[in-house]
Design an enzyme around this catalytic site. Structure first.
Site, mmCIF file in Angstrom:
data_model
loop_
_atom_site.group_PDB
_atom_site.id
_atom_site.type_symbol
_atom_site.label_atom_id
_atom_site.label_comp_id
_atom_site.label_asym_id
_atom_site.label_seq_id
_atom_site.Cartn_x
_atom_site.Cartn_y
_atom_site.Cartn_z
ATOM 1 N N SER A 1 36.150 34.767 40.259
ATOM 2 C CA SER A 1 36.859 34.242 39.309
ATOM 3 C C SER A 1 38.219 33.944 40.031
ATOM 4 O O SER A 1 38.876 33.312 39.441
ATOM 5 C CB SER A 1 37.220 34.939 38.207
ATOM 6 O OG SER A 1 35.975 35.105 37.187
ATOM 7 N N LYS B 1 47.518 34.823 34.756
ATOM 8 C CA LYS B 1 46.463 34.656 34.016
ATOM 9 C C LYS B 1 46.206 35.229 32.734
ATOM 10 O O LYS B 1 46.863 36.568 32.411
ATOM 11 C CB LYS B 1 45.136 35.364 34.885
ATOM 12 C CG LYS B 1 43.746 35.007 34.130
ATOM 13 C CD LYS B 1 42.748 35.551 35.017
ATOM 14 C CE LYS B 1 41.244 34.998 34.386
ATOM 15 N NZ LYS B 1 40.117 35.528 35.667
ATOM 16 N N SER C 1 36.654 32.046 36.544
ATOM 17 C CA SER C 1 37.420 32.160 35.203
ATOM 18 C C SER C 1 38.996 31.846 35.338
ATOM 19 O O SER C 1 39.539 31.423 34.295
ATOM 20 C CB SER C 1 37.051 33.237 34.368
ATOM 21 O OG SER C 1 37.588 34.205 35.206
#
EC number: 6.3.5.7
Lengths: 463, 435
Positions: free
Chosen positions: A159, A60, A135
């Site tokens: 997330s 990420k 996210s």
């Protein structure tokens, strides 16, 4: 051949490499080829690394990678080259893992749909007109689309679990303190945790073992790392007590999703588990508490983005970042602190106690991850509050600091549904064990999205 | 006599001399180093970096707190003090606010009207900021100082005159050096003073409804001057019927006056909240005990002990307890002297008058001087004979009855031997020979 390589789980890949069924070069080549083909449709990766000598993991883009641009999904950091690796990255590198690319996300991990990225929305591999969740949007979509062996995400209020659920992959949020946060760009420091997004539960267990453990750079990281032990449950769940919180099956839960979740719980029962109704009475306050504590910490954590030492100026913050900075600044201000931040902190303790009491009656708590399946791109962007409520089932565990796992458990309207398994603080072992027994006795995780056959909405959706 | 009296409190910041910084592994010894060479992701506030507590700094803060009679809190917390300034890398300073490490101490100071107890509100741990230099229209930032451990000591508004304030600041400086926790050099900025000043009508018990904060004062002298100016300014303002409000003022040394830096309206709302990156600080009783026991004897205690144990005068005791090194030198000399039959007062006088290097064996020196007399009476006799024959005028005066000239003869004997004779004995011998 190439497609087969990318369909392997991490454990499967490790075994195949061990047996010299293919080389790391071939492995990387296969993944890079697939990324080249599919990333334009999905917008999962913000940058791709042409390395060839490790086991390719997607990271990420909020986790710092030395000399690889790390944007946090924000325009502010479009040119930020970290001079250091996050602890989790160091730990993975030492295991022979390589970074195949940095994945798209909501700006500073603030969002539940991926649409808050400054670099365009990520698409859901099951339906390119749907959001992948957020996210950790790119990480979940990349795993679902077989663009990496596994991915790292971060989870502050859901997330990791929510995009894993919406993309039909496994996502684990470890207990707060299990994994070092050093080098993961902070959103809300008392909630943030790094965790794996994987193709199987066993993969998640393996990655957790790699990335957990003490770190002299994160004071909140516990001394004991997670180690893989003999599994308590093998082919059944005899003796397991499963708590089902009534508050997670009320208003707001989509009936299609509810049906899938209840079937999954029935399956646990069929496997020998005892299902016990439990109550988490303060659940209804969790979203409000979360938005006060999280935004308060955000308002402070984002203060360093002043454009002096790195990055561009504050005018480059996106709308959601600005919204949370303002909310948090308000909640901490003199005259409001007691009514907002201090009160939220007290209710957070009550939410923690809810779980402690419930766990006296059961070993794990199960329920939905998300009240709905993936929704249409653009559907909730105009109404932040609706977006916030989509995290109502993941937020409580974040506030309590306990571990949570999302395991694929079926489909509704042709879109994946994830079962959330919550465990006691620092008891990832049990939730992974339960998740794996469930996985091995069900088939839905074997289904793969047919991305090649999907018609995209075109473009990258850049705003 | 003025109708108003000052009400004053002091905030003192002291940089600890730990090896590494408060929350990272960078060297905290930054003075004179090339800018931005003692930095890392943590003290530069880079994205993703986190603080990690330096236990040595916490120990330093506890040493200070305990020396000031504070209670070390079993549980304390760091908090974030949020404000924007280019030298503040993270946009907040990690400090302590609601749950300080050390609370409720006191210190005795001497002022114009004698001794007074000053209550210490707290001694808490925090971190320093970077340093700005404004050069030719640009501002440069050096982050070498960013994250250096800082202890803040805050008093209650107990000072009533500037002599007390001066004594307090001096004593703190002495304390920091005694404890070995800081060089406490004002010019280098190791130690910084802020005073909160207000005045009230004599007889009023309540605190005034305002206070003026005097900041950025880098010497004891300037501080006293600034406070005195400020007291006068405030009394005059009140006498003119003006209403004083909360504000921050600086000191202009050239104009010898304070000037407004920030008014109440411009005051920051620091939005303190518990630092989520750090766990609560829990200090065990045994840890506190360990630090208490490792603490050196404090200067003011030493001073009284020197008076009672060695019979020193107050002024001598003060001089010899000024620094830990000096006191240790004195006491080790006293120890040597015990074996050699040289008394503490002799040693004290020698050290104060001769200012010997600390490598000097003071007791032996004194002993050697004594040895010249006691060990060789014949030699002393010869010296006396020489003095008598070399000073016929004095001898004659003495014989005529001016007995006080004996002192001059003793002095001559002293000069002749470089002070290695006992004045009393030489006098005796001289008197015998002249009698």
């Amino acid at each position: 051949m190439n497609d087969d390589l990318t369909k392997l789980t991490l454990i499967g890949t490790l075994e195949a490499l061990e047996k010299n069924e293919f080389s790391k070069e071939e492995l990387n080549h296969a993944y890079l080829g697939r990324i080249k083909e599919l990333n334009p449709k999905l917008n999962t990766f913000l940058n791709v690394q042409e390395s060839s000598n490790g086991i390719p993991a997607a990271i990420k883009d909020i986790i710092c990678t030395q000399n690889i641009v790390t944007t946090a999904g924000s325009k502010i950091l479009s040119n930020f080259l970290p001079p250091y690796n996050a602890t989790v990255v160091e730990k993975l590198l030492s295991q022979g893992i390589s970074v195949i690319g940095k994945t798209n996300l909501d700006e500073f991990a603030m969002g539940s749909s991926g649409e808050n990225s400054a670099y365009g929305a990520t698409k859901n591999p099951w339906d390119l007109e749907k959001v992948p969740g957020g996210s950790s949007s790119g990480s979940a979509a990349a795993v679902a689309a077989d663009l990496c062996t596994f991915a790292l995400g971060t989870d502050t209020g859901g997330s990791i679990r929510q995009p894993a659920s919406l993309c039909g992959v496994v996502g684990l949020k470890p207990s707060y303190g299990r994994v070092s946060r050093y080098g993961s760009i902070a959103m809300a420091s008392s909630l943030d945790q790094v965790g794996p997004i994987t193709k199987s539960v066993a993969d998640a267990r393996q990655v957790l073992e790699w990335i957990s453990g003490p770190d002299g750079y994160d004071s909140n990281c516990v001394q004991n790392g997670f180690t893989i032990k003999d599994l308590r449950f093998k082919n059944n769940l005899n003796g397991l007590r499963v708590g089902m919180p009534k508050e997670y099956f009320g208003k707001g839960l989509d009936s299609g999703v509810e049906k899938v979740i209840r079937e999954a719980i029935k399956k646990l029962e069929d496997l020998g588990a005892e299902i016990i109704e439990v109550s988490l009475p303060h659940t209804e306050y969790a979203v409000a508490v979360y938005y006060i504590i999280m935004s308060s910490e955000v308002s402070s954590n984002l203060a360093r983005f002043d454009g002096i030492r790195f990055g561009s100026g504050r005018e480059d913050f996106g709308a959601e970042a600005k919204r949370r900075i303002m909310l948090g600044t308000f909640a901490l201000s003199t005259g409001y602190y007691d009514d907002y931040f201090a009160k939220a902190a007290k209710v957070r303790t009550l939410i923690k106690q809810d779980f402690e009491e419930a766990f006296e009656k059961c070993d794990v708590i199960v329920g939905p991850v998300s009240p709905t399946v993936a929704w249409n791109l653009g559907e909730k962007t105009a109404d932040p509050l609706t977006m916030y409520l989509s995290d109502a089932y993941t937020i409580p565990a974040s506030l309590a600091g306990i571990p949570g796992l999302s395991v694929p458990c079926g489909f509704s309207d042709g879109l994946p549904v994830g079962l959330q398994i919550l465990g006691k603080y620092m008891d990832e072992e049990t939730i992974l064990n339960v998740g794996e027994v469930y996985e091995q006795n069900t088939e839905c995780h074997l289904r793969k999205p047919n991305i090649e056959g999907l018609e995209g909405v075109g473009g990258l959706g850049n705003e | 006599m003025s109708k108003y009296e000052p009400v004053m409190g002091l905030e003192v910041h002291v940089e600890l001399n730990t090896k590494s910084k408060m929350f990272c592994r960078c060297s905290a010894d930054y003075f004179g180093e090339k800018p931005n060479t003692h930095t890392c992701p943590v003290c530069l506030g880079l994205p993703g970096a986190l603080p990690y507590i330096n236990e040595k700094a916490i120990e330093g803060c506890m040493k200070i707190g305990l020396a000031l009679g504070c209670k070390v809190a079993e549980v304390s917390r760091f908090e974030r003090k949020n404000y924007f300034y280019p030298d503040l890398a993270k946009g907040y300073q990690i400090s302590q606010y609601r749950w300080p490490l050390c609370v409720r101490g006191e210190m005795e100071v001497v002022g114009l009207e004698g001794k007074r107890r000053i209550r210490i509100n707290r001694a808490h741990q925090e971190e320093d900021t970077g340093k700005l230099s404004h050069i030719g229209g640009v501002t440069l930032i050096d982050f070498n100082r960013s994250g250096v451990p800082l202890v803040e000591i805050v008093t209650e508004p107990d000072f009533t005159d500037t002599a007390q304030v001066r004594d307090y600041a001096k004593k703190l400086q002495q304390l920091f050096r005694y404890l070995g926790v800081s060089n406490a050099d004002m010019e280098r900025g190791d130690m910084r003073l802020e005073a909160n000043i207000s005045v009230r009508p004599v007889g009023q018990k309540e605190l005034p409804p305002y206070r003026v904060e005097l900041k950025n004062i880098n010497s004891f002298r300037f501080m006293v001057a600034a406070i005195e100016y400020e007291i006068k300014r405030q009394i005059e303002a009140l006498e003119r019927g003006e209403k004083l409000t909360q504000e921050t003022r600086g000191w202009n040394e050239e104009k010898k006056e304070t000037y407004l830096q920030r008014s109440k309206e411009e005051a920051h709302d620091y939005r303190y909240f518990p630092e989520p990156d750090l766990p609560e600080l829990r200090i065990s009783e045994s840890e506190i005990q360990r630090i208490r026991e490792s603490a050196p004897e404090l200067p003011w205690k030493k001073e009284t002990r020197f008076m009672s144990e060695y019979g020193l005068s107050e002024s001598n005791a003060k001089i010899l307890s000024e620094s830990k090194e000096m006191a240790e030198f004195f006491e080790s000399s006293v120890e040597d002297g015990r074996k050699l039959g040289v008394g503490p007062r002799q040693i004290a006088n020698y050290i104060i008058n001769q200012k010997p290097d600390i490598s000097v064996k003071v007791a032996e020196k004194i002993k050697v001087m004594d040895v010249g007399v006691i060990g060789d009476i014949g030699e002393l006799g010869r010296i006396a004979e020489e003095v008598i024959s070399e000073n016929p005028d004095l001898v004659e005066s003495y014989k005529k009855g001016k007995v006080t000239v004996i002192q001059a003869l003793v002095g001559a004997a002293m000069r002749k031997t470089g002070g290695k004779v006992d004045a009393g004995k030489v006098r005796e011998i001289l008197e015998g020979k002249l009698g």
